[in-house]
Design a protein around this motif. Structure first.
Motif, PDB file in Angstrom:
ATOM      1  N   THR A  33      12.424   7.735   3.425  1.00 21.49           N
ATOM      2  CA  THR A  33      11.628   6.858   2.573  1.00 21.49           C
ATOM      3  C   THR A  33      12.489   6.375   1.415  1.00 21.49           C
ATOM      4  O   THR A  33      13.304   7.128   0.872  1.00 21.49           O
ATOM      5  CB  THR A  33      10.403   7.623   2.041  1.00 21.49           C
ATOM      6  N   VAL A  34      12.317   5.128   1.039  1.00 19.99           N
ATOM      7  CA  VAL A  34      13.024   4.545  -0.096  1.00 19.99           C
ATOM      8  C   VAL A  34      12.043   4.387  -1.249  1.00 19.99           C
ATOM      9  O   VAL A  34      10.956   3.823  -1.074  1.00 19.99           O
ATOM     10  CB  VAL A  34      13.608   3.163   0.240  1.00 19.99           C
ATOM     11  N   HIS A  35      12.430   4.874  -2.389  1.00 20.67           N
ATOM     12  CA  HIS A  35      11.625   4.770  -3.593  1.00 20.67           C
ATOM     13  C   HIS A  35      12.368   3.942  -4.641  1.00 20.67           C
ATOM     14  O   HIS A  35      13.597   3.946  -4.702  1.00 20.67           O
ATOM     15  CB  HIS A  35      11.379   6.153  -4.207  1.00 20.67           C
ATOM     16  N   TRP A  36      11.595   3.300  -5.489  1.00 21.36           N
ATOM     17  CA  TRP A  36      12.104   2.739  -6.732  1.00 21.36           C
ATOM     18  C   TRP A  36      11.396   3.452  -7.888  1.00 21.36           C
ATOM     19  O   TRP A  36      10.166   3.596  -7.870  1.00 21.36           O
ATOM     20  CB  TRP A  36      11.869   1.239  -6.828  1.00 21.36           C
ATOM     21  N   TYR A  37      12.197   3.887  -8.838  1.00 20.39           N
ATOM     22  CA  TYR A  37      11.698   4.465 -10.077  1.00 20.39           C
ATOM     23  C   TYR A  37      12.213   3.613 -11.228  1.00 20.39           C
ATOM     24  O   TYR A  37      13.151   2.826 -11.069  1.00 20.39           O
ATOM     25  CB  TYR A  37      12.225   5.895 -10.262  1.00 20.39           C
ATOM     26  N   VAL A  48       7.616   3.863  -9.102  1.00 21.99           N
ATOM     27  CA  VAL A  48       7.133   2.490  -9.036  1.00 21.99           C
ATOM     28  C   VAL A  48       6.554   2.150  -7.664  1.00 21.99           C
ATOM     29  O   VAL A  48       5.443   1.624  -7.559  1.00 21.99           O
ATOM     30  CB  VAL A  48       8.268   1.497  -9.370  1.00 21.99           C
ATOM     31  N   VAL A  49       7.317   2.458  -6.604  1.00 17.27           N
ATOM     32  CA  VAL A  49       6.933   2.001  -5.273  1.00 17.27           C
ATOM     33  C   VAL A  49       7.753   2.751  -4.234  1.00 17.27           C
ATOM     34  O   VAL A  49       8.829   3.256  -4.539  1.00 17.27           O
ATOM     35  CB  VAL A  49       7.176   0.480  -5.151  1.00 17.27           C
ATOM     36  N   TYR A  50       7.215   2.838  -3.014  1.00 18.09           N
ATOM     37  CA  TYR A  50       8.038   3.350  -1.916  1.00 18.09           C
ATOM     38  C   TYR A  50       7.756   2.579  -0.638  1.00 18.09           C
ATOM     39  O   TYR A  50       6.716   1.925  -0.482  1.00 18.09           O
ATOM     40  CB  TYR A  50       7.865   4.847  -1.699  1.00 18.09           C
ATOM     41  N   ILE A  51       8.713   2.689   0.290  1.00 14.52           N
ATOM     42  CA  ILE A  51       8.552   2.181   1.638  1.00 14.52           C
ATOM     43  C   ILE A  51       9.077   3.272   2.578  1.00 14.52           C
ATOM     44  O   ILE A  51      10.177   3.786   2.396  1.00 14.52           O
ATOM     45  CB  ILE A  51       9.284   0.839   1.849  1.00 14.52           C
ATOM     46  N   THR A  52       8.281   3.607   3.569  1.00 18.44           N
ATOM     47  CA  THR A  52       8.691   4.644   4.500  1.00 18.44           C
ATOM     48  C   THR A  52       9.635   4.077   5.557  1.00 18.44           C
ATOM     49  O   THR A  52       9.832   2.850   5.656  1.00 18.44           O
ATOM     50  CB  THR A  52       7.479   5.264   5.205  1.00 18.44           C
ATOM     51  N   SER A  53      10.187   4.956   6.357  1.00 16.54           N
ATOM     52  CA  SER A  53      11.081   4.505   7.427  1.00 16.54           C
ATOM     53  C   SER A  53      10.352   3.578   8.391  1.00 16.54           C
ATOM     54  O   SER A  53      10.954   2.665   8.981  1.00 16.54           O
ATOM     55  CB  SER A  53      11.650   5.706   8.177  1.00 16.54           C
ATOM     56  N   GLY A  55       8.020   1.525   7.465  1.00 17.61           N
ATOM     57  CA  GLY A  55       7.624   0.301   6.772  1.00 17.61           C
ATOM     58  C   GLY A  55       6.323   0.369   6.001  1.00 17.61           C
ATOM     59  O   GLY A  55       5.873  -0.634   5.454  1.00 17.61           O
ATOM     60  N   LYS A  56       5.724   1.550   5.921  1.00 19.02           N
ATOM     61  CA  LYS A  56       4.503   1.689   5.126  1.00 19.02           C
ATOM     62  C   LYS A  56       4.873   1.687   3.654  1.00 19.02           C
ATOM     63  O   LYS A  56       5.838   2.330   3.248  1.00 19.02           O
ATOM     64  CB  LYS A  56       3.784   2.982   5.488  1.00 19.02           C
ATOM     65  N   THR A  57       4.070   0.990   2.850  1.00 17.37           N
ATOM     66  CA  THR A  57       4.383   0.858   1.429  1.00 17.37           C
ATOM     67  C   THR A  57       3.261   1.402   0.544  1.00 17.37           C
ATOM     68  O   THR A  57       2.100   1.495   0.963  1.00 17.37           O
ATOM     69  CB  THR A  57       4.625  -0.604   1.048  1.00 17.37           C
ATOM     70  N   SER A  58       3.637   1.756  -0.682  1.00 17.27           N
ATOM     71  CA  SER A  58       2.676   2.181  -1.687  1.00 17.27           C
ATOM     72  C   SER A  58       3.215   1.774  -3.042  1.00 17.27           C
ATOM     73  O   SER A  58       4.432   1.857  -3.277  1.00 17.27           O
ATOM     74  CB  SER A  58       2.464   3.693  -1.624  1.00 17.27           C
ATOM     75  N   TYR A  59       2.302   1.321  -3.913  1.00 15.78           N
ATOM     76  CA  TYR A  59       2.685   0.798  -5.213  1.00 15.78           C
ATOM     77  C   TYR A  59       1.933   1.521  -6.330  1.00 15.78           C
ATOM     78  O   TYR A  59       0.763   1.874  -6.164  1.00 15.78           O
ATOM     79  CB  TYR A  59       2.374  -0.692  -5.305  1.00 15.78           C
ATOM     80  N   SER A  60       2.584   1.644  -7.467  1.00 15.72           N
ATOM     81  CA  SER A  60       1.882   2.140  -8.635  1.00 15.72           C
ATOM     82  C   SER A  60       0.951   1.046  -9.138  1.00 15.72           C
ATOM     83  O   SER A  60       1.172  -0.153  -8.900  1.00 15.72           O
ATOM     84  CB  SER A  60       2.865   2.530  -9.730  1.00 15.72           C
ATOM     85  N   ASN A  61      -0.093   1.448  -9.830  1.00 21.47           N
ATOM     86  CA  ASN A  61      -1.069   0.466 -10.321  1.00 21.47           C
ATOM     87  C   ASN A  61      -0.423  -0.527 -11.288  1.00 21.47           C
ATOM     88  O   ASN A  61      -0.859  -1.672 -11.376  1.00 21.47           O
ATOM     89  CB  ASN A  61      -2.221   1.183 -11.007  1.00 21.47           C
ATOM     90  N   SER A  62       0.605  -0.083 -11.977  1.00 20.33           N
ATOM     91  CA  SER A  62       1.221  -0.942 -12.990  1.00 20.33           C
ATOM     92  C   SER A  62       1.973  -2.134 -12.387  1.00 20.33           C
ATOM     93  O   SER A  62       2.220  -3.122 -13.090  1.00 20.33           O
ATOM     94  CB  SER A  62       2.165  -0.120 -13.865  1.00 20.33           C
ATOM     95  N   VAL A  63       2.331  -2.065 -11.122  1.00 17.71           N
ATOM     96  CA  VAL A  63       3.093  -3.156 -10.511  1.00 17.71           C
ATOM     97  C   VAL A  63       2.403  -3.771  -9.300  1.00 17.71           C
ATOM     98  O   VAL A  63       2.875  -4.779  -8.757  1.00 17.71           O
ATOM     99  CB  VAL A  63       4.504  -2.689 -10.098  1.00 17.71           C
ATOM    100  N   LYS A  64       1.296  -3.197  -8.887  1.00 18.15           N
ATOM    101  CA  LYS A  64       0.605  -3.689  -7.696  1.00 18.15           C
ATOM    102  C   LYS A  64       0.235  -5.148  -7.873  1.00 18.15           C
ATOM    103  O   LYS A  64      -0.291  -5.554  -8.908  1.00 18.15           O
ATOM    104  CB  LYS A  64      -0.643  -2.837  -7.444  1.00 18.15           C
ATOM    105  N   GLY A  65       0.542  -5.936  -6.861  1.00 22.41           N
ATOM    106  CA  GLY A  65       0.249  -7.359  -6.901  1.00 22.41           C
ATOM    107  C   GLY A  65       1.356  -8.203  -7.512  1.00 22.41           C
ATOM    108  O   GLY A  65       1.331  -9.436  -7.407  1.00 22.41           O
ATOM    109  N   ARG A  66       2.330  -7.567  -8.149  1.00 24.74           N
ATOM    110  CA  ARG A  66       3.443  -8.299  -8.765  1.00 24.74           C
ATOM    111  C   ARG A  66       4.777  -7.969  -8.105  1.00 24.74           C
ATOM    112  O   ARG A  66       5.663  -8.819  -8.027  1.00 24.74           O
ATOM    113  CB  ARG A  66       3.540  -7.968 -10.256  1.00 24.74           C
TER     114      ARG A  66
END
Length: 115
Positions: A33-37, A48-53, A55-66
């Motif tokens: 999984t790749v994360h950005w902090y 901040v966000v991650y993407i799994t191997s 391709g599943k993604t998840s975002y923190s509320n502070s950046v979701k949609g941007r």
């Protein structure tokens, strides 16, 4: 040893966009999984966000949609597209990869958003 190198940071006005890149020295993103902090001055490091191997993604509320994370396994590179940037997004942004291949961090890239 896997090396991660971030690039694409810089100075941008509020409302602007930047795209960060994270290049890996191996094809580790195909199994990890790749994360950005990010870490703002005087604050703790924030996920901040991650993407799994897969391709599943998840975002923190502070950046979701941007912000949008993506990756190109053929290029061993992950990306973070950041739109509608605000001064509170100012921070050093770190790429990290975690999983079966081990845990590794990049050196970070500075993003500064002026008002």
């Amino acid at each position: 040893q896997v090396q991660l190198v971030e690039s694409g940071g810089g100075l941008v006005q509020a409302g602007g966009s930047l795209r960060l890149s994270c290049a890996a020295s191996t094809n580790i993103f195909s199994i990890n999984t790749v994360h950005w902090y990010r870490q703002a001055p005087g604050k703790q490091r924030e996920w901040v966000v991650y993407i799994t191997s897969a391709g599943k993604t998840s975002y923190s509320n502070s950046v979701k949609g941007r912000f949008t994370i993506s990756k190109d396994d053929a290029k061993n590179t992950a990306y973070l597209q950041m739109n509608s940037l605000q001064p509170e997004d100012t921070a050093v942004y770190y790429c990290a990869t975690m999983g079966r291949g081990g845990d590794y961090w990049g050196q970070g890239t500075q993003v500064t958003v002026s008002s």
